[in-house]
Design an enzyme around this catalytic site. Structure first.
Site, short mmCIF file in Angstrom:
data_model
loop_
_atom_site.label_atom_id
_atom_site.label_comp_id
_atom_site.label_asym_id
_atom_site.label_seq_id
_atom_site.Cartn_x
_atom_site.Cartn_y
_atom_site.Cartn_z
N ASN A 1 0.88 -1.17 0.00
CA ASN A 1 0.00 0.00 0.00
C ASN A 1 0.92 1.22 0.00
O ASN A 1 1.53 1.54 1.01
CB ASN A 1 -0.90 -0.01 1.24
CG ASN A 1 -1.71 1.27 1.39
OD1 ASN A 1 -1.76 2.09 0.47
ND2 ASN A 1 -2.32 1.45 2.54
N TRP A 2 1.01 1.84 -1.16
CA TRP A 2 1.98 2.95 -1.30
C TRP A 2 1.51 4.23 -0.62
O TRP A 2 2.28 5.17 -0.49
CB TRP A 2 2.25 3.21 -2.79
CG TRP A 2 3.15 2.21 -3.44
CD1 TRP A 2 3.63 1.05 -2.89
CD2 TRP A 2 3.70 2.28 -4.76
NE1 TRP A 2 4.43 0.39 -3.79
CE2 TRP A 2 4.49 1.12 -4.94
CE3 TRP A 2 3.58 3.19 -5.81
CZ2 TRP A 2 5.17 0.88 -6.14
CZ3 TRP A 2 4.26 2.94 -7.00
CH2 TRP A 2 5.05 1.79 -7.16
N LYS A 3 0.23 4.28 -0.25
CA LYS A 3 -0.33 5.49 0.37
C LYS A 3 -0.09 6.69 -0.57
O LYS A 3 -0.15 6.53 -1.77
CB LYS A 3 0.24 5.68 1.77
CG LYS A 3 0.09 4.40 2.61
CD LYS A 3 0.34 4.55 4.06
CE LYS A 3 0.09 3.21 4.76
NZ LYS A 3 0.24 3.30 6.22
N HIS B 1 -9.23 1.66 4.82
CA HIS B 1 -7.97 1.77 5.55
C HIS B 1 -8.16 2.70 6.76
O HIS B 1 -8.92 3.67 6.68
CB HIS B 1 -6.88 2.32 4.62
CG HIS B 1 -5.52 2.20 5.22
ND1 HIS B 1 -5.05 3.12 6.13
CD2 HIS B 1 -4.55 1.27 5.08
CE1 HIS B 1 -3.84 2.75 6.51
NE2 HIS B 1 -3.51 1.63 5.89
N GLU C 1 -6.42 4.99 7.88
CA GLU C 1 -6.14 6.42 7.60
C GLU C 1 -7.36 7.09 6.98
O GLU C 1 -7.62 8.27 7.23
CB GLU C 1 -4.90 6.53 6.70
CG GLU C 1 -3.62 6.25 7.49
CD GLU C 1 -2.50 5.61 6.68
OE1 GLU C 1 -2.54 5.67 5.44
OE2 GLU C 1 -1.59 5.06 7.30
N GLU D 1 -5.23 -4.65 10.56
CA GLU D 1 -4.18 -3.66 10.77
C GLU D 1 -4.43 -2.92 12.08
O GLU D 1 -5.22 -1.96 12.11
CB GLU D 1 -4.17 -2.65 9.62
CG GLU D 1 -3.92 -3.27 8.26
CD GLU D 1 -3.28 -2.27 7.30
OE1 GLU D 1 -2.20 -2.58 6.80
OE2 GLU D 1 -3.84 -1.18 7.08
N GLY E 1 2.74 2.42 10.64
CA GLY E 1 3.70 3.51 10.44
C GLY E 1 4.44 3.90 11.71
O GLY E 1 5.10 4.94 11.76
N SER F 1 3.63 -2.06 10.20
CA SER F 1 5.08 -2.17 10.39
C SER F 1 5.63 -3.56 10.08
O SER F 1 6.58 -4.03 10.70
CB SER F 1 5.48 -1.73 11.80
OG SER F 1 5.09 -0.38 12.03
N GLY G 1 3.01 -1.13 4.17
CA GLY G 1 3.13 0.29 3.85
C GLY G 1 4.57 0.63 3.52
O GLY G 1 5.05 0.38 2.41
N GLY G 2 5.26 1.19 4.48
CA GLY G 2 6.62 1.70 4.27
C GLY G 2 7.56 0.75 3.53
O GLY G 2 8.26 1.17 2.60
P1 13P Z 1 3.27 0.40 7.56
O1 13P Z 1 3.73 -0.92 6.99
O2 13P Z 1 4.01 1.58 7.02
O3 13P Z 1 3.16 0.36 9.04
O4 13P Z 1 1.77 0.60 7.02
C1 13P Z 1 0.88 -0.45 7.13
C2 13P Z 1 -0.35 -0.09 6.40
O5 13P Z 1 -1.07 0.81 6.78
C3 13P Z 1 -0.65 -0.82 5.18
O6 13P Z 1 -1.92 -0.54 4.72
#
Ligand code: 13P
Length: 254
Positions: free
Chosen positions: A12-14, A97, A99, A169, A175, A215, A236-237
């Site tokens: 998930n590149w956000k 998500h 966020e 999640e 994050g 994470s 994510g990251g």
């Molecule tokens: P991180 O891997 O950066 O913690 O993000 C997880 C996430 O929100 C994937 O959708």
């Protein structure tokens, strides 16, 4: 991860990467994940979809979006429909998500509507659920995960469950660099599976892919995906780095 289920590693590149950066990153990733034994998905910003689909052509990487609107068309400035995504070559979409729940007013009702709109057009919906730290500390994790899961799947037919992936999640792990322990991830995913079983029966619940996200990285992926209920991850990251992402894909390919 159990053999009866498909492991899926999705990035998930956000709100990261321009179209040119998308092309470069996917070109770097392609050879590194070419021998994956799990499904490999990259969910990218809308503006990057065309570049991503083009770069991933003739590879095992599938492209996803990060959101979808629940109406087919109409006066919804700034929104994108499932039909538009399908025509652009998208196969997956992240729905609900945390966020979006936190910053953009997403509710359990809209998560459900988006999920229904996505699967109606043949997309696979990666539906996100997860508790905040406060909810966990109050002892509501199981209740909340089951509630969010059931709400998201309202009116989803049993035969459409193969178009549903749930991503557990925990909000406190996203994050933050704080990963849930493998046991916490397994337990959370287990609650989600129980919720599905309570509505649709145990047999079909056993076949649903349930990811862990928060994470997850090249170092902890092995331990997480070794757990019975963890069928891959939503990353994510670490999905913004070709090498790290490919190590996670390898962990889920064992
Ligand atoms: P991180 O891997 O950066 O913690 O993000 C997880 C996430 O929100 C994937 O959708």
């Amino acid at each position: 991860m159990k053999d009866c289920r498909k492991a899926v590693i999705a990035g998930n590149w956000k709100m990261n990467k321009t179209p040119a950066e998308t092309t470069a990153l996917i070109n770097e990733m392609k050879p590194l994940v070419a021998d994956a034994k799990c499904d490999v998905v990259l969910c990218v910003p809308f503006i990057d979809i065309a570049a991503a689909v083009e770069a991933a052509k003739d590879s095992n990487i599938k492209i996803g979006a990060e959101n979808v609107h629940f109406k087919e068309s109409g006066a919804f400035t700034g929104e994108i429909s499932a039909k538009m995504l399908v025509e652009a070559g998208v196969e997956y979409v992240v729905v609900g998500h945390s966020e979006r729940r936190q910053y953009f007013g997403e509710t359990d009702q809209t998560v459900n509507l988006r999920t229904l709109a996505a699967i109606k057009e043949g997309l696979t919906a990666i539906v996100c659920v997860g508790e905040t730290l406060e909810q966990r500390e109050l002892g509501y994790t199981e209740t909340l995960l089951k509630y969010q899961t059931k709400m998201a799947l309202t009116n989803v037919a049993k035969e459409d469950l193969d178009k549903i992936i749930i991503a557990y999640e925990p909000v406190w792990a996203i994050g933050t660099g704080v990963t849930a322990t493998a046991d916490q991830a397994d337990e959370g995913n287990g609650f989600v599976r129980e919720a599905i079983a309570e509505v649709y029966g145990k047999e079909v619940a056993e076949t649903v892919t349930i990811q862990y996200g928060g994470s997850m990285n090249a170092k902890n992926a092995d331990e997480l995906v070794a757990k019975e209920n963890v069928d891959g991850g939503l990353i994510g990251g670490a999905s913004l780095k070709a090498e790290d992402f490919s190590i996670i894909v390898k962990a889920a390919s064992k």
